[in-house]
Design a protein around this motif. Structure first.
Motif, PDB file in Angstrom:
ATOM      1  N   VAL A 173      79.774   8.240  -1.489  1.00  0.00           N
ATOM      2  CA  VAL A 173      80.002   7.169  -0.919  1.00  0.00           C
ATOM      3  C   VAL A 173      80.454   5.972  -2.114  1.00  0.00           C
ATOM      4  O   VAL A 173      79.640   4.912  -2.278  1.00  0.00           O
ATOM      5  N   ALA A 225      85.923   0.738   1.591  1.00  0.00           N
ATOM      6  CA  ALA A 225      87.059   1.940   2.252  1.00  0.00           C
ATOM      7  C   ALA A 225      86.179   3.276   2.127  1.00  0.00           C
ATOM      8  O   ALA A 225      86.224   4.241   2.872  1.00  0.00           O
ATOM      9  N   GLU A 228      84.269   5.505   4.851  1.00  0.00           N
ATOM     10  CA  GLU A 228      85.136   6.688   5.837  1.00  0.00           C
ATOM     11  C   GLU A 228      84.252   7.885   5.810  1.00  0.00           C
ATOM     12  O   GLU A 228      84.451   8.815   6.646  1.00  0.00           O
ATOM     13  N   ALA A 229      83.884   8.032   4.508  1.00  0.00           N
ATOM     14  CA  ALA A 229      83.016   9.390   4.319  1.00  0.00           C
ATOM     15  C   ALA A 229      81.795   9.646   5.219  1.00  0.00           C
ATOM     16  O   ALA A 229      81.175  10.864   5.330  1.00  0.00           O
ATOM     17  N   ALA A 231      82.223   8.770   8.260  1.00  0.00           N
ATOM     18  CA  ALA A 231      82.688   8.757   9.962  1.00  0.00           C
ATOM     19  C   ALA A 231      82.304  10.192  10.237  1.00  0.00           C
ATOM     20  O   ALA A 231      82.700  11.191   9.542  1.00  0.00           O
ATOM     21  N   SER A 251      77.475   6.054  14.107  1.00  0.00           N
ATOM     22  CA  SER A 251      78.799   5.710  14.403  1.00  0.00           C
ATOM     23  C   SER A 251      78.724   4.396  15.202  1.00  0.00           C
ATOM     24  O   SER A 251      79.845   3.601  14.753  1.00  0.00           O
ATOM     25  N   LEU A 254      78.348   1.777  11.953  1.00  0.00           N
ATOM     26  CA  LEU A 254      79.505   1.316  11.227  1.00  0.00           C
ATOM     27  C   LEU A 254      80.476   0.814  12.045  1.00  0.00           C
ATOM     28  O   LEU A 254      81.181  -0.082  11.639  1.00  0.00           O
TER      29      LEU A 254
END
Length: 259
Positions: A173, A225, A228-229, A231, A251, A254
């Motif tokens: 990340v 950004a 997203e890794a 998700a 989830s 986030l």
């Protein structure tokens, strides 16, 4: 470290109240300013991160508190190379021969070859803020300016991680630092986020999923950004580098993240 520094950092800290077991064999340790994690199974144990240099006695105390011997650590995994996470890495490497492992992208920083860390240029303009001033004073007292790099550190491989207690899986990340990672302990549904995102900090008025202040990030926009890794990663226990542990789906954390 000077004896008076060690006493100052350990004053008031007790393993009995600062060490918890949010998942079987996973011990979450809340240090004075940053956290570390002990992971054990039938094959032994590993340490993830290690606080500031002045937290060394607390790291050792926390390991002994859960019935383990510091010299038996199979590895010390580093989520990223900032001084509040690598503080005991050189000591464990030099004293016990403990392998210090990090992502390939972070190796040069952990070894002390390069530095991607907040400096006076970022802190001084904000030092009027009492929260910033108190944080900076603690960081200096905790040895951030004199932290010894772990020159013997090396990059991990997927196979090497898989063979360690807890079988951690590294998820890069980047943005907080170039090789910053979170570590998934899939068998026990735990994600160690390090500083990918946190749940509390000396500079924050809030508790809950949040990003560190942008001045701490090497690339602030990328740090957001890069989440997203995470998700689609399944975990229900979140262990951050700063702030309390969370029991909630990753989830959901986030989705509610404060930027």
């Amino acid at each position: 470290m000077p004896p008076n520094t060690a006493r100052r950092q350990t004053s008031g800290w007790q393993a009995s109240s600062q060490v918890s077991e949010p998942a079987p064999g996973v011990f979450f340790v809340e240090g004075p300013a940053s956290n570390w994690i002990i992971v054990k199974d039938q094959s032994g144990f590993i340490l993830i991160d290690s606080g500031y240099p002045a937290d060394r006695t607390l790291v050792i105390e926390s390991i002994e508190h859960v019935g383990l011997v510091p010299s038996d650590a199979q590895a010390l995994l580093i989520t990223h190379g900032h001084a509040d996470h690598t503080g005991s890495a050189a000591y464990f490497s030099d004293t016990y021969g403990t392998p210090v492992l990090c992502s390939p992208e972070e190796l040069r920083q952990v070894q002390g070859v390069v530095k991607h860390q907040i400096g006076f240029a970022q802190v001084l303009p904000r030092a009027w803020n009492p929260r910033v001033f108190r944080w900076a004073a603690h960081a200096i007292a905790a040895g951030s300016l004199t932290a010894k790099p772990a020159t013997a550190a090396r990059a991990w491989s997927v196979e090497e991680l898989r063979g360690l207690p807890g079988s951690p899986q590294a998820i890069v990340v980047s943005g907080h630092t170039p090789g910053n990672v979170s570590l998934l302990l899939a068998a026990v549904d735990v994600i160690v986020t390090g500083d990918s995102f946190i749940t509390g900090h000396a500079l924050s008025r809030h508790t809950g999923p949040q990003m560190l202040h942008r001045m701490f990030h090497h690339e602030p926009v990328r740090a957001v950004a890069a989440l997203e890794a995470l998700a689609g990663v399944d975990a229900s226990v979140i262990l951050p580098g700063h702030g309390p542990a969370l029991s909630m789906p990753l989830s959901d954390a986030l989705a509610s993240l404060r930027i």
